[in-house]
Design a protein around this motif. Structure first.
Motif, short mmCIF file in Angstrom:
data_model
loop_
_atom_site.label_atom_id
_atom_site.label_comp_id
_atom_site.label_asym_id
_atom_site.label_seq_id
_atom_site.Cartn_x
_atom_site.Cartn_y
_atom_site.Cartn_z
N LEU A 60 29.68 29.18 21.92
CA LEU A 60 28.92 29.37 20.68
C LEU A 60 29.70 28.90 19.46
CD1 LEU A 60 27.26 32.85 21.27
CD2 LEU A 60 26.13 30.63 21.20
N LEU A 61 30.98 29.18 19.42
CA LEU A 61 31.80 28.74 18.30
C LEU A 61 31.94 27.23 18.27
CD1 LEU A 61 34.60 31.45 18.21
CD2 LEU A 61 32.67 31.17 16.65
N HIS A 62 32.03 26.61 19.44
CA HIS A 62 32.11 25.15 19.51
C HIS A 62 30.81 24.52 19.01
CE1 HIS A 62 32.99 21.14 20.84
NE2 HIS A 62 31.87 21.12 21.56
N ARG A 63 29.68 25.06 19.43
CA ARG A 63 28.39 24.54 18.95
C ARG A 63 28.24 24.72 17.45
NH1 ARG A 63 23.66 26.24 23.18
NH2 ARG A 63 24.43 25.05 24.95
N CYS A 97 21.29 16.46 15.71
CA CYS A 97 22.68 16.70 16.14
C CYS A 97 22.92 16.18 17.55
CB CYS A 97 23.01 18.19 16.07
SG CYS A 97 23.22 18.78 14.40
N GLN A 98 21.95 16.34 18.44
CA GLN A 98 22.10 15.83 19.80
C GLN A 98 22.22 14.31 19.80
OE1 GLN A 98 22.54 17.43 22.69
NE2 GLN A 98 22.58 19.36 21.56
N LEU A 99 21.38 13.64 19.01
CA LEU A 99 21.44 12.17 18.94
C LEU A 99 22.74 11.70 18.30
CD1 LEU A 99 17.79 11.32 17.91
CD2 LEU A 99 18.87 10.96 20.13
N ARG A 100 23.20 12.40 17.27
CA ARG A 100 24.43 12.03 16.59
C ARG A 100 25.65 12.22 17.49
NH1 ARG A 100 25.88 15.60 11.70
NH2 ARG A 100 26.48 16.90 13.44
N ASN A 101 25.66 13.27 18.29
CA ASN A 101 26.81 13.55 19.16
C ASN A 101 26.82 12.70 20.41
OD1 ASN A 101 27.79 15.46 17.40
ND2 ASN A 101 26.67 17.12 18.37
N ASN A 102 25.69 12.12 20.81
CA ASN A 102 25.65 11.30 22.01
C ASN A 102 26.07 9.85 21.75
OD1 ASN A 102 24.87 13.34 23.70
ND2 ASN A 102 22.70 12.99 23.39
#
Length: 75
Positions: free
Chosen positions: A8-11, A69-74
């Protein structure tokens, strides 16, 4: 339990806006259910429909920020 907290802290550190919106959505959903179950007579239908609508808008924003965020991190 420690792994769950670390996850949770990482997310939250990777995408804090989406995490905050998810928290607000959870609180808003619980509050809406609480009003629907416990305070059926006390709240006017107009105000309750505004509350449900605001939770819907919040859900849409949360989904959009989560996908961003998912698109940016991938990449």
């Amino acid at each position: 339990m420690s792994a769950l907290i670390n996850n949770l802290l990482h997310r939250a550190s990777v995408c804090p806006t989406a995490c905050f919106l998810k928290f607000l959505l959870l609180v808003g959903g619980i509050y809406t259910l609480h009003i629907a179950i416990s305070h059926q007579v006390d709240v006017s239908p107009y105000l309750y429909s505004l509350l449900v609508g605001s939770v819907g808008v919040l859900a849409t924003l949360t989904l959009a920020f989560h996908w961003h965020c998912q698109l940016r991190n991938n990449r």
